[in-house]
Design a protein around this motif. Structure first.
Motif, PDB file in Angstrom:
ATOM      1  N   PRO A 123       0.794  -1.235   0.000  1.00 12.40           N
ATOM      2  CA  PRO A 123       0.000   0.000   0.000  1.00 12.40           C
ATOM      3  C   PRO A 123       0.822   1.279   0.000  1.00 12.40           C
ATOM      4  O   PRO A 123       0.375   2.309  -0.500  1.00 12.40           O
ATOM      5  CB  PRO A 123      -0.815  -0.124   1.296  1.00 12.40           C
ATOM      6  CG  PRO A 123      -0.935  -1.590   1.525  1.00 12.40           C
ATOM      7  CD  PRO A 123       0.346  -2.185   1.043  1.00 12.40           C
ATOM      8  N   GLY A 124       2.038   1.235   0.533  1.00 13.36           N
ATOM      9  CA  GLY A 124       2.863   2.440   0.571  1.00 13.36           C
ATOM     10  C   GLY A 124       3.510   2.786  -0.754  1.00 13.36           C
ATOM     11  O   GLY A 124       4.173   3.825  -0.873  1.00 13.36           O
ATOM     12  N   ALA A 125       3.314   1.949  -1.767  1.00 11.67           N
ATOM     13  CA  ALA A 125       3.973   2.162  -3.054  1.00 11.67           C
ATOM     14  C   ALA A 125       3.569   3.483  -3.696  1.00 11.67           C
ATOM     15  O   ALA A 125       4.363   4.119  -4.396  1.00 11.67           O
ATOM     16  CB  ALA A 125       3.662   1.009  -3.999  1.00 11.67           C
ATOM     17  N   ALA A 126       2.330   3.893  -3.483  1.00 11.74           N
ATOM     18  CA  ALA A 126       1.833   5.117  -4.110  1.00 11.74           C
ATOM     19  C   ALA A 126       2.613   6.351  -3.675  1.00 11.74           C
ATOM     20  O   ALA A 126       2.651   7.361  -4.390  1.00 11.74           O
ATOM     21  CB  ALA A 126       0.351   5.295  -3.798  1.00 11.74           C
ATOM     22  N   SER A 127       3.241   6.287  -2.518  1.00 13.02           N
ATOM     23  CA  SER A 127       3.991   7.438  -2.007  1.00 13.02           C
ATOM     24  C   SER A 127       5.356   7.584  -2.666  1.00 13.02           C
ATOM     25  O   SER A 127       6.030   8.605  -2.490  1.00 13.02           O
ATOM     26  CB  SER A 127       4.166   7.325  -0.490  1.00 13.02           C
ATOM     27  OG  SER A 127       4.993   6.209  -0.166  1.00 13.02           O
ATOM     28  N   ILE A 128       5.781   6.571  -3.404  1.00 10.85           N
ATOM     29  CA  ILE A 128       7.103   6.614  -4.043  1.00 10.85           C
ATOM     30  C   ILE A 128       6.959   7.242  -5.417  1.00 10.85           C
ATOM     31  O   ILE A 128       6.408   6.645  -6.339  1.00 10.85           O
ATOM     32  CB  ILE A 128       7.705   5.195  -4.160  1.00 10.85           C
ATOM     33  CG1 ILE A 128       7.828   4.554  -2.786  1.00 10.85           C
ATOM     34  CG2 ILE A 128       9.063   5.256  -4.854  1.00 10.85           C
ATOM     35  CD1 ILE A 128       8.243   3.100  -2.820  1.00 10.85           C
ATOM     36  N   ASN A 129       7.441   8.448  -5.557  1.00  9.89           N
ATOM     37  CA  ASN A 129       7.363   9.186  -6.811  1.00  9.89           C
ATOM     38  C   ASN A 129       8.612  10.065  -6.917  1.00  9.89           C
ATOM     39  O   ASN A 129       8.758  11.027  -6.164  1.00  9.89           O
ATOM     40  CB  ASN A 129       6.095  10.041  -6.842  1.00  9.89           C
ATOM     41  CG  ASN A 129       5.891  10.736  -8.182  1.00  9.89           C
ATOM     42  OD1 ASN A 129       6.844  11.079  -8.874  1.00  9.89           O
ATOM     43  ND2 ASN A 129       4.644  10.965  -8.547  1.00  9.89           N
ATOM     44  N   ILE A 130       9.511   9.713  -7.832  1.00 11.15           N
ATOM     45  CA  ILE A 130      10.754  10.482  -7.981  1.00 11.15           C
ATOM     46  C   ILE A 130      10.744  11.291  -9.279  1.00 11.15           C
ATOM     47  O   ILE A 130      11.802  11.563  -9.861  1.00 11.15           O
ATOM     48  CB  ILE A 130      11.994   9.571  -7.907  1.00 11.15           C
ATOM     49  CG1 ILE A 130      12.019   8.556  -9.054  1.00 11.15           C
ATOM     50  CG2 ILE A 130      12.055   8.853  -6.576  1.00 11.15           C
ATOM     51  CD1 ILE A 130      13.353   7.826  -9.157  1.00 11.15           C
ATOM     52  N   ASN A 131       9.565  11.679  -9.706  1.00  7.61           N
ATOM     53  CA  ASN A 131       9.462  12.443 -10.944  1.00  7.61           C
ATOM     54  C   ASN A 131      10.137  13.801 -10.874  1.00  7.61           C
ATOM     55  O   ASN A 131      10.533  14.352 -11.903  1.00  7.61           O
ATOM     56  CB  ASN A 131       7.999  12.606 -11.349  1.00  7.61           C
ATOM     57  CG  ASN A 131       7.495  11.427 -12.154  1.00  7.61           C
ATOM     58  OD1 ASN A 131       8.271  10.696 -12.755  1.00  7.61           O
ATOM     59  ND2 ASN A 131       6.189  11.231 -12.163  1.00  7.61           N
ATOM     60  N   LYS A 132      10.277  14.353  -9.682  1.00  7.93           N
ATOM     61  CA  LYS A 132      10.994  15.633  -9.561  1.00  7.93           C
ATOM     62  C   LYS A 132      12.446  15.461 -10.000  1.00  7.93           C
ATOM     63  O   LYS A 132      13.016  16.334 -10.670  1.00  7.93           O
ATOM     64  CB  LYS A 132      10.905  16.158  -8.127  1.00  7.93           C
ATOM     65  CG  LYS A 132       9.566  16.802  -7.784  1.00  7.93           C
ATOM     66  CD  LYS A 132       9.573  17.394  -6.380  1.00  7.93           C
ATOM     67  CE  LYS A 132       8.321  18.246  -6.125  1.00  7.93           C
ATOM     68  NZ  LYS A 132       7.075  17.538  -6.379  1.00  7.93           N
TER      69      LYS A 132
END
Length: 275
Positions: A123-132
């Motif tokens: 469930p915590g996968a959605a918080s991983i975003n390195i698009n910046k």
């Protein structure tokens, strides 16, 4: 007795349905299917590189002072990306766990019927975003490698091709979540001690296969060479053998950014896996 028998049949039907759905979910992401997806994503990235190479740098696309749109502050590329993501979010694009927005804070809820995407990620996968990080690397490091200098006025088309390439790179990098999940399921005994110890370096070593990385770099460069050829029916044509862009750029993109960032996503995902 009849009620009990009917109830038993209903339970069996439900349990069979649940088991079949779980089996389908498990089969949707295996080491083989994940590898196939990564290979196909190479094609998308290479074609997106070719499309962006059609246009020169077109610096006005990225000039913060170029636009004069009431209520908006930013460059044309930011305007195109933000507005496109809003529309695509309404159409359900970001309901798919394989997709990650560059400006998630601007997204609106989907307006289309939801699709039952396979749910295998933590469930915590959605918080991983390195698009910046991808955004910064793209404009500062990648673009100067393969686009020519100059200006042809096609700023909207340039921004659209930038967006396609950015999204392709983002999907490939964030697919690391699925890679990590599948690898964890294959060998939990190898990963759990490192996760408990928060050993990022140990996880990175476990995820690194130099021979595979070299193979990937060679394959994407070969694809870029084949897909990027200027085709001529005349064997004596001067265009024969010319390239739409330098194929080594595809290899450098994977070596310097795509592969390292994908492993970064994998490590971040695994650190949350046992929460």
């Amino acid at each position: 007795m009849r009620i009990g028998f009917k109830f038993l049949i209903l339970v069996l039907i439900i349990s069979t349905t649940v088991r079949d759905r779980m089996a389908t979910a498990d089969n949707a992401y295996t080491l083989d299917t994940v590898r196939e997806a990564l290979v196909r994503q190479e094609d998308t990235i290479v074609f997106a590189l070719i499309e962006r190479a059609k246009f020169p740098f077109n610096s006005q696309t990225y000039d913060q002072k170029y636009l004069e749109i009431p209520g908006f502050c930013g460059s044309l590329i930011e305007f195109v990306v933000k507005d496109t993501e809003i529309v695509q979010a309404k159409a359900g694009r970001y309901e798919n766990p394989e997709e990650n927005a560059f400006f998630p804070e601007n997204l609106l809820s989907s307006l289309v019927p939801s699709y039952p995407f396979t749910k295998i990620l933590h469930p915590g996968a959605a918080s991983i975003n390195i698009n910046k990080s991808i955004w910064k690397i793209y404009f500062q490091d990648l673009l100067p490698l393969f686009v020519s200098s100059g200006d042809d006025g096609n700023y909207a088309q340039t921004a659209a091709s930038d967006l396609s390439l950015l999204q392709a790179i983002s999907k490939r990098v964030h697919y690391g979540k699925f890679v990590a999940e599948v690898k964890f399921r294959e060998s939990p005994q190898d990963y759990e001690p490192l996760i408990h110890a928060k050993d990022k370096e140990g996880l990175m070593k476990l995820l690194t296969f130099k021979s595979v990385e070299e193979m990937v770099k060679k394959r994407v460069e070969k694809k870029a060479t084949l897909f990027g050829q200027e085709i001529s029916l005349n064997s004596s044509d001067d265009n024969n053998g010319k390239q739409k862009f330098d194929p080594s750029v595809a290899s450098k993109l994977y070596e310097k950014w795509v592969i390292p960032l994908t492993k970064e996503v994998q490590v971040e995902y695994l650190l949350q896996r046992l929460d």
